[in-house]
Design a protein around this motif. Structure first.
Motif, PDB file in Angstrom:
ATOM      1  N   ARG A  93      -2.707  43.477 -47.816  1.00 35.77           N
ATOM      2  CA  ARG A  93      -1.713  42.474 -47.473  1.00 35.77           C
ATOM      3  C   ARG A  93      -1.520  42.451 -45.966  1.00 35.77           C
ATOM      4  N   ALA A  94      -1.494  41.236 -45.393  1.00 37.18           N
ATOM      5  CA  ALA A  94      -1.146  41.045 -43.995  1.00 37.18           C
ATOM      6  C   ALA A  94       0.326  40.672 -43.920  1.00 37.18           C
ATOM      7  N   SER A  95       1.088  41.350 -43.049  1.00 36.37           N
ATOM      8  CA  SER A  95       2.527  41.141 -42.974  1.00 36.37           C
ATOM      9  C   SER A  95       2.982  41.066 -41.531  1.00 36.37           C
ATOM     10  N   ASP A  96       4.164  40.493 -41.337  1.00 41.06           N
ATOM     11  CA  ASP A  96       4.837  40.521 -40.040  1.00 41.06           C
ATOM     12  C   ASP A  96       5.475  41.897 -39.894  1.00 41.06           C
ATOM     13  N   PRO A  97       5.078  42.692 -38.905  1.00 45.10           N
ATOM     14  CA  PRO A  97       5.601  44.059 -38.804  1.00 45.10           C
ATOM     15  C   PRO A  97       7.080  44.134 -38.448  1.00 45.10           C
ATOM     16  N   THR A  98       7.665  43.048 -37.965  1.00 49.94           N
ATOM     17  CA  THR A  98       9.093  43.083 -37.602  1.00 49.94           C
ATOM     18  C   THR A  98       9.998  42.803 -38.785  1.00 49.94           C
ATOM     19  N   THR A  99       9.491  42.072 -39.786  1.00 53.96           N
ATOM     20  CA  THR A  99      10.325  41.701 -40.925  1.00 53.96           C
ATOM     21  C   THR A  99       9.749  42.125 -42.270  1.00 53.96           C
ATOM     22  N   GLY A 100       8.447  42.409 -42.310  1.00 53.69           N
ATOM     23  CA  GLY A 100       7.785  42.703 -43.573  1.00 53.69           C
ATOM     24  C   GLY A 100       7.368  41.462 -44.335  1.00 53.69           C
ATOM     25  N   ARG A 101       7.594  40.266 -43.778  1.00 55.87           N
ATOM     26  CA  ARG A 101       7.251  39.021 -44.458  1.00 55.87           C
ATOM     27  C   ARG A 101       5.739  38.926 -44.661  1.00 55.87           C
ATOM     28  N   SER A 102       5.327  38.537 -45.858  1.00 58.60           N
ATOM     29  CA  SER A 102       3.902  38.458 -46.189  1.00 58.60           C
ATOM     30  C   SER A 102       3.254  37.258 -45.516  1.00 58.60           C
ATOM     31  N   LEU A 103       2.085  37.490 -44.934  1.00 59.58           N
ATOM     32  CA  LEU A 103       1.303  36.433 -44.296  1.00 59.58           C
ATOM     33  C   LEU A 103       0.060  36.086 -45.097  1.00 59.58           C
ATOM     34  N   ALA A 104      -0.475  37.040 -45.809  1.00 56.03           N
ATOM     35  CA  ALA A 104      -1.663  36.798 -46.634  1.00 56.03           C
ATOM     36  C   ALA A 104      -1.815  37.940 -47.624  1.00 56.03           C
ATOM     37  N   TRP A 105      -2.379  37.629 -48.782  1.00 56.60           N
ATOM     38  CA  TRP A 105      -2.685  38.639 -49.793  1.00 56.60           C
ATOM     39  C   TRP A 105      -4.138  38.504 -50.203  1.00 56.60           C
ATOM     40  N   LEU A 106      -4.905  39.614 -50.098  1.00 56.74           N
ATOM     41  CA  LEU A 106      -6.325  39.622 -50.424  1.00 56.74           C
ATOM     42  C   LEU A 106      -6.564  40.616 -51.555  1.00 56.74           C
ATOM     43  N   PRO A 107      -6.620  40.145 -52.795  1.00 57.19           N
ATOM     44  CA  PRO A 107      -6.831  41.072 -53.916  1.00 57.19           C
ATOM     45  C   PRO A 107      -8.262  41.591 -53.953  1.00 57.19           C
ATOM     46  N   THR A 108      -8.421  42.847 -54.298  1.00 60.51           N
ATOM     47  CA  THR A 108      -9.755  43.446 -54.414  1.00 60.51           C
ATOM     48  C   THR A 108     -10.150  43.662 -55.862  1.00 60.51           C
ATOM     49  N   THR A 109      -9.251  43.388 -56.781  1.00 61.99           N
ATOM     50  CA  THR A 109      -9.554  43.611 -58.197  1.00 61.99           C
ATOM     51  C   THR A 109      -9.402  42.312 -58.976  1.00 61.99           C
TER      52      THR A 109
END
Length: 625
Positions: A609-625
């Motif tokens: 998961r890519a997130s904003d490090p200041t808020t934790g807000r999700s920017l992208a989700w890349l599932p591997t399964t």
């Protein structure tokens, strides 16, 4: 891989071999030599011949044989995760693996060079991610259906080195009349395949592809990378084909048959074999007797093999192996020096002043090798000190001296800790000073060295954080002590004379109460203080025992640590810790985090998961399964 994961030790202890061209003293085998105690001289010496090596190896293995064969792994002595990558794009500012020594990389399950993120799932699948476009750019399945094991990697340019301990998924054989549901049926014989270290060199310049492989009998202790040079330390046990007797055979008959099998086994039962591939080329071999050494104080039936590889090459070939008939559990490297360290028990002779329950004593053996040049390391010195160490953070090389923190004693009546200072004199690591008596009745939980200062945490009921002055190598001393509840299992230095600690809170009786992050002020060595702390009741963090899971960004003060299944975001600002939220994955347990540019990436076995490090807000989700 090690810390790679702490495997541990018992029996005669450890070491590595001499660099090619370095003459080792030749001494006849002496299986009956008594084990060396603290301060006894220890060295690595070569065998006079292959026949002498075989004779001594048979002798020490015979002594270890029992009715079921040979003992397995020893128990610990220490307490207590397609398209081409855009090669023209500049690398973003990025974090690196939280390794101990600057310039010395350690294997982990995820790496980044700013252009790409390379992740290994524990199902044995390599994934490559473009952190600019937030998409997968490559995938490579490296698992074997009949094997399981942990996967780690190292990265250099367009090459990745994958390391795994491949364990065969087999069940014990059962003789006629045996019951395989029983705990130790009389007819059961243990003939599982030995564990195997597998290495794969992968090209990442386009879609990931395997350039070469390497396989050697044994389990990886750890590995270290300096520049393009990687050294892998592998531990293997004797592989003697023991006979299968009828279920009616008694213990004495089984042991006698096993001893007879050892007496007729060839040298190949001990010296590890290896295989390598490079494209269509294949090769195999076995460590030769002239590359085998032993500690001067005795020989073990376990083998320790060190492999050396250059990641700029397009193949792994034979790994230039060297072996020692000894054992080890800890690898510490400064780049210029490689230390192999482990513990063994020695019996304590009867004495009027012997304390109740004191049936043995732990000894730490240390072997130092010069690794400043590429190729096989050169043995330079060895030494022993009393006690056992918790992990590589208990060691530190500074101004030509080695500092080692250990705990002696076996229980609350006999245990205490200390820091020992050693200096190389000729081929010996000689004690020059020590400070002992730390934390009576307690055990070391964490150590951190900052130049000529050390911080040691001991714990049983409360947490004394000791500050030590090591500026005088002959007279180290305690300068301050802070007692609080709970303990820190990992200490991390940050700016302005402060330390971050992660561990467990505890009540006054020593019962743990959940994960705790502490911020310490250690500017005044006489008065260490805790400035702030964060506590989550009944929670745990993998970072307590695996520093690779710990992420601190000095530029922003971001502290990211896995807590239970998620990743907790804290911020260090001045003298305070502030909770900034949490990152989670669907179902998966987050085990790692890294920063690429201004994006926080988190890794679990179900995805990234890519997130904003200041808020934790999700920017992208890349599932591997």
């Amino acid at each position: 891989m090690r810390s790679r994961r702490p495997t541990v030790v018992a029996g005669t202890l450890l070491a590595l071999l001499l660099l090619a061209g370095s003459a080792a003293a030749t001494r006849p085998p002496a299986p009956s030599r008594p084990p060396a105690g603290p301060g006894s001289p220890i060295q690595l010496v070569s065998f006079a011949s292959c026949a002498d090596a075989l004779a001594e190896l048979r002798a020490v293995t015979t002594a270890a044989v029992n009715p079921r064969g040979l003992p397995g792994e020893a128990l610990p002595l220490s307490s207590g995760p397609t398209d081409d990558v855009a090669k023209s794009a500049p690398a973003s500012e990025h974090s690196v693996t939280n390794s101990y020594e600057p310039g010395v990389d350690e294997p982990d399950l995820v790496k980044t060079d700013g252009q790409r993120i390379v992740m290994l799932s524990q199902q044995g699948v390599l994934h490559v991610v473009d952190p600019v476009t937030n998409r997968f750019t490559g995938r490579l399945n490296i698992s074997r259906a009949s094997y399981w094991g942990r996967y780690d990697l190292l990265l250099h340019g367009d090459h990745a080195l994958i390391l795994t301990d491949a364990e065969p998924m087999v069940r014990p054989a059962v003789d006629a009349g045996g019951d395989e549901t029983a705990s130790e049926p009389a007819g059961m014989s243990f003939h599982a395949e030995p564990s195997t270290t597998r290495l794969l060199l992968v090209d990442l310049s386009g879609p990931p592809r395997v350039l070469g492989t390497y396989k050697i009998r044994g389990r990886t202790v750890d590995a270290r990378q300096t520049g393009s040079t990687v050294r892998v330390v592998v531990r293997s046990h004797a592989q003697v084909p023991f006979p299968e007797l009828p279920a009616t055979a008694d213990e004495a008959a089984r042991e006698a048959a096993n001893r007879a099998a050892v007496a007729t086994a060839g040298i190949e039962a001990w010296l590890p074999t290896y295989e390598w591939t490079a494209g269509t080329q294949k090769g195999s071999g076995r460590v030769d007797c002239d590359r085998l050494s032993r500690p001067q104080t005795g020989t073990g039936s376990t083998m320790l093999t060190v492999l050396s590889f250059d990641l700029t090459a397009d193949r792994l070939t034979d790994g230039n192996p060297v072996s020692v008939a000894a054992d080890a559990d800890t690898v510490y490297s400064t780049g210029g020096s490689l230390y192999l360290v482990g513990q063994r028990w020695v019996e304590v002779p009867p004495a009027p002043d012997r304390r109740p329950g004191q049936i043995g004593e732990a000894i730490t053996d240390i072997y130092q090798f010069d690794t400043a040049a590429a190729g096989r390391p050169r043995y330079v010195a060895a030494g022993t000190i009393p006690g056992r160490l918790i992990n590589q953070y208990a060691l530190s090389e500074w101004q030509g001296h080695l500092r080692v923190a250990t705990t002696t004693g076996q229980d609350a009546r006999t245990s205490e800790s200390g820091v020992h200072v050693l200096r190389r004199q000729g081929d010996a690591l000689t004690p020059t000073g020590a400070v002992t008596g730390l934390g009576p009745g307690e055990w070391i939980r964490s150590v951190r060295y900052l130049g000529d200062t050390a911080y040691v945490v001991t714990f049983r009921q409360t947490d004394p954080l000791y500050a030590l002055d090591l500026s005088d190598h002959t007279a180290p001393r305690v300068t301050g002590e802070l007692k609080i509840t709970g303990y820190s299992a990992y200490l991390h230095p940050i700016a302005d004379g402060r330390l971050l600690g992660i561990g467990q809170e505890a009540d006054l009786d020593g019962r743990v109460q959940g994960v705790q992050v502490s911020l310490f002020d250690v500017r005044d060595p006489a008065r260490p203080l805790r400035l702030d702390h964060w506590h989550r009741p009944n929670a745990w963090s993998v970072a307590e025992h695996d520093p690779h899971a710990f992420r601190y960004d000095p530029k922003t003060g971001l502290l990211a640590v896995p807590v239970d299944a998620g990743l907790r975001l804290l911020r260090v600002s001045g003298d305070t810790l502030t909770d900034r939220g949490e990152v989670t994955h669907p179902e998966g347990v987050i085990s790692r985090s890294l920063l690429v540019g201004d994006t926080l990436w988190t890794v679990s076995d179900v995805g990234l998961r890519a997130s904003d490090p200041t808020t934790g807000r999700s920017l992208a989700w890349l599932p591997t399964t």
